[in-house]
Design a protein around this motif. Structure first.
Motif, PDB file in Angstrom:
ATOM      1  N   GLU A 316      29.349 -15.040  20.418  1.00 59.87           N
ATOM      2  CA  GLU A 316      30.765 -15.109  20.031  1.00 59.87           C
ATOM      3  C   GLU A 316      30.924 -15.871  18.721  1.00 59.87           C
ATOM      4  O   GLU A 316      31.684 -15.464  17.836  1.00 59.87           O
ATOM      5  N   ILE A 317      30.168 -16.992  18.603  1.00 61.38           N
ATOM      6  CA  ILE A 317      30.228 -17.786  17.369  1.00 61.38           C
ATOM      7  C   ILE A 317      29.723 -16.960  16.186  1.00 61.38           C
ATOM      8  O   ILE A 317      30.297 -16.973  15.085  1.00 61.38           O
ATOM      9  N   ARG A 328      34.743 -25.108   9.574  1.00 56.08           N
ATOM     10  CA  ARG A 328      35.902 -25.890  10.006  1.00 56.08           C
ATOM     11  C   ARG A 328      36.600 -25.212  11.185  1.00 56.08           C
ATOM     12  O   ARG A 328      37.011 -25.874  12.148  1.00 56.08           O
ATOM     13  N   ASP A 329      36.713 -23.877  11.127  1.00 52.02           N
ATOM     14  CA  ASP A 329      37.349 -23.137  12.221  1.00 52.02           C
ATOM     15  C   ASP A 329      36.576 -23.308  13.525  1.00 52.02           C
ATOM     16  O   ASP A 329      37.165 -23.499  14.597  1.00 52.02           O
ATOM     17  N   ILE A 330      35.258 -23.223  13.424  1.00 54.28           N
ATOM     18  CA  ILE A 330      34.413 -23.361  14.621  1.00 54.28           C
ATOM     19  C   ILE A 330      34.511 -24.778  15.184  1.00 54.28           C
ATOM     20  O   ILE A 330      34.625 -24.980  16.399  1.00 54.28           O
ATOM     21  N   VAL A 331      34.464 -25.769  14.286  1.00 58.31           N
ATOM     22  CA  VAL A 331      34.575 -27.175  14.727  1.00 58.31           C
ATOM     23  C   VAL A 331      35.897 -27.397  15.448  1.00 58.31           C
ATOM     24  O   VAL A 331      35.950 -27.999  16.529  1.00 58.31           O
ATOM     25  N   LEU A 332      36.985 -26.906  14.843  1.00 56.05           N
ATOM     26  CA  LEU A 332      38.308 -27.081  15.460  1.00 56.05           C
ATOM     27  C   LEU A 332      38.382 -26.398  16.821  1.00 56.05           C
ATOM     28  O   LEU A 332      38.955 -26.933  17.772  1.00 56.05           O
ATOM     29  N   GLN A 333      37.800 -25.210  16.926  1.00 52.52           N
ATOM     30  CA  GLN A 333      37.834 -24.475  18.189  1.00 52.52           C
ATOM     31  C   GLN A 333      37.195 -25.299  19.316  1.00 52.52           C
ATOM     32  O   GLN A 333      37.777 -25.457  20.386  1.00 52.52           O
ATOM     33  N   ARG A 396      29.902 -29.713  16.170  1.00 49.85           N
ATOM     34  CA  ARG A 396      29.077 -29.676  14.937  1.00 49.85           C
ATOM     35  C   ARG A 396      27.887 -28.740  15.132  1.00 49.85           C
ATOM     36  O   ARG A 396      27.516 -27.996  14.212  1.00 49.85           O
ATOM     37  N   LYS A 397      27.299 -28.775  16.331  1.00 54.89           N
ATOM     38  CA  LYS A 397      26.154 -27.896  16.606  1.00 54.89           C
ATOM     39  C   LYS A 397      26.578 -26.432  16.518  1.00 54.89           C
ATOM     40  O   LYS A 397      25.858 -25.591  15.959  1.00 54.89           O
ATOM     41  N   ALA A 398      27.776 -26.121  17.042  1.00 55.38           N
ATOM     42  CA  ALA A 398      28.281 -24.747  16.983  1.00 55.38           C
ATOM     43  C   ALA A 398      28.545 -24.331  15.540  1.00 55.38           C
ATOM     44  O   ALA A 398      28.241 -23.197  15.125  1.00 55.38           O
ATOM     45  N   PRO A 403      24.825 -17.503  11.362  1.00 53.10           N
ATOM     46  CA  PRO A 403      25.503 -16.327  11.935  1.00 53.10           C
ATOM     47  C   PRO A 403      24.567 -15.195  12.292  1.00 53.10           C
ATOM     48  O   PRO A 403      24.756 -14.502  13.294  1.00 53.10           O
ATOM     49  N   ILE A 404      23.541 -14.954  11.485  1.00 52.23           N
ATOM     50  CA  ILE A 404      22.592 -13.859  11.771  1.00 52.23           C
ATOM     51  C   ILE A 404      21.799 -14.145  13.040  1.00 52.23           C
ATOM     52  O   ILE A 404      21.666 -13.292  13.919  1.00 52.23           O
TER      53      ILE A 404
END
Length: 410
Positions: A316-317, A328-333, A396-398, A403-404
């Motif tokens: 999903e990530i 930033r979007d991933i961290v906020l999520q 942070r890990k996420a 992405p690949i």
């Protein structure tokens, strides 16, 4: 704003999807919040109870006793050997201390087992005392019905008595006590007054099970009881000055050397309040220490489940990053998810605490319990802060996932 709403919505969806897992994760937070709020509620209730009791005592009064009135634990042998205060001390204080308006006292029956009854109905644990006629005004005793006894009745050792509302209920469940004769150790006494229900019984003031007789009658009944508790009423605004005058006079009368500590204790309502505040602070620190363990365990649980969530949602990530999501979007999520999870735990803890507090009031009406607003705000704030702190590493890990590689993850 829209992004924040979406993150919050996704976080709530995740929690609802894994209800039981989410509950177990935040169980430590729930326990920690419950402990903090319950302790806060009880201490707040005790504080309110204390203020009411101090008002009953009289904020301008000084209380004198030959032993410590706020003793914690067992008294020393030297303390038990001290000479009791006397009525002569009380008279000397009134005559020689300009800042003192009035002095009264109560005879304390420490070594006596008093049986107070009426036609087989007995008062258990009666607060038995002998007092002079000015005790009512000095100690702020309020009567619901009847009257206080007179100086003439005290001087002539008349068998009259004033009882508290609980004592009245115990002996006269279906009758008016006024004018009735009760038995005190098989001696007949006529009830002339009933005191008002006390606002509080924390500090042992005018107890609701009190049985009050004239002091000289008390001495005739129990000549061996010599302990006196003095109530010294200061002039308005001169309590501290009166306390210094009384202390100096009693040290002289009791021949206490300048280098020695006083062999008596002078207490004010303010001092009682300060000492109880110190005790409450110690209890609060202990409760916070205990709850911190639960909160720490809850925080570790949140971090652990978020790390598991990152692993489960790797693809999903990867998809989100592939379509343009930034780090930033991933961290906020993931931070929002961690904070929401912990926040839900905090809310559950608050609701459980409210329920337990209500049960305490029903099961133990004499135990004050009042949940303050600050504890509710603190509970929510602390729980959300735990989610923020322990959610940083998983978020942070996420965000750092390639992405690949994430898209290839099975």
């Amino acid at each position: 704003m829209i992004v924040y709403k979406e993150n919050l919505s996704m976080a709530l969806d995740t929690i609802v999807t894994h209800k039981f897992r989410s509950f177990l994760t935040v169980l430590g937070i729930i326990i920690g919040i419950v402990v903090v709020i319950l302790v806060g509620s009880i201490l707040t209730g005790l504080k309110e109870d204390l203020v009411s009791q101090i008002e009953e005592f009289g904020t301008n009064n000084i209380f004198a006793f030959h032993m410590s009135t706020m003793s914690a634990g067992r008294r020393s042998r030297d303390e038990w050997k001290r000479k009791p205060l006397t009525t002569s001390d009380a008279e000397a204080i009134l005559a020689n201390c300009p800042s003192v308006r009035d002095v009264s006292w109560r005879g304390v029956a420490f070594r006596s087992s008093m049986r107070v009854s009426y036609k087989g109905n007995t008062v258990r644990s009666a607060d038995f005392m002998g007092v002079p006629s000015n005790y009512g005004a000095a100690a702020n005793v309020k009567l619901e019905r009847g009257r206080f006894f007179t100086e003439s009745e005290n001087a002539h050792r008349m068998p009259v008595v004033i009882i508290g509302p609980d004592a009245a209920e115990a002996m006269f469940p279906n009758a008016d006590p006024l004018g009735k004769q009760i038995q005190i150790n098989e001696h007949p006494f006529t009830v002339v007054g009933i005191t008002e229900k006390s606002k509080s019984s924390l500090l042992g003031g005018q107890g609701d099970s009190s049985v009050i007789i004239p002091y000289k009658t008390f001495r005739g009944l129990m000549p061996w009881e010599e302990m006196l508790f003095l109530i010294i009423q200061a002039e308005t605004g001169l309590r501290d000055k009166a306390k210094d005058e009384v202390e100096s006079l009693l040290r002289i009368r009791r021949r206490v050397k300048p280098s020695e500590e006083s062999d008596f204790d002078l207490t004010t309502a303010e001092r009682i309040s300060q000492q109880l505040d110190s005790m409450m602070l110690a209890v609060s620190v202990g409760a916070i220490a205990i709850s911190s363990v639960g909160l720490l365990v809850g925080g570790i649980g949140v971090m652990n489940i978020m790390l598991v969530s990152v692993t489960e949602r790797t693809r999903e990530i990867g998809v989100r990053k592939a379509i343009g999501a930034t780090r930033r979007d991933i961290v906020l999520q993931f931070l929002f998810e961690a904070m929401t999870l912990a926040g839900v735990g905090g809310v559950l803890g608050i609701l459980i605490a409210f329920g337990i507090s209500a049960m305490i009031l029903v099961l133990f009406p004499m135990l004050p319990s009042s949940i303050p607003l600050w504890s509710v705000v603190a509970g929510i704030t602390v729980s959300v802060a735990i989610g923020l702190i322990f959610g940083v590493w998983p978020a942070r890990k996420a965000a750092l996932l390639d992405p690949i590689e994430a898209l290839r993850y099975e």
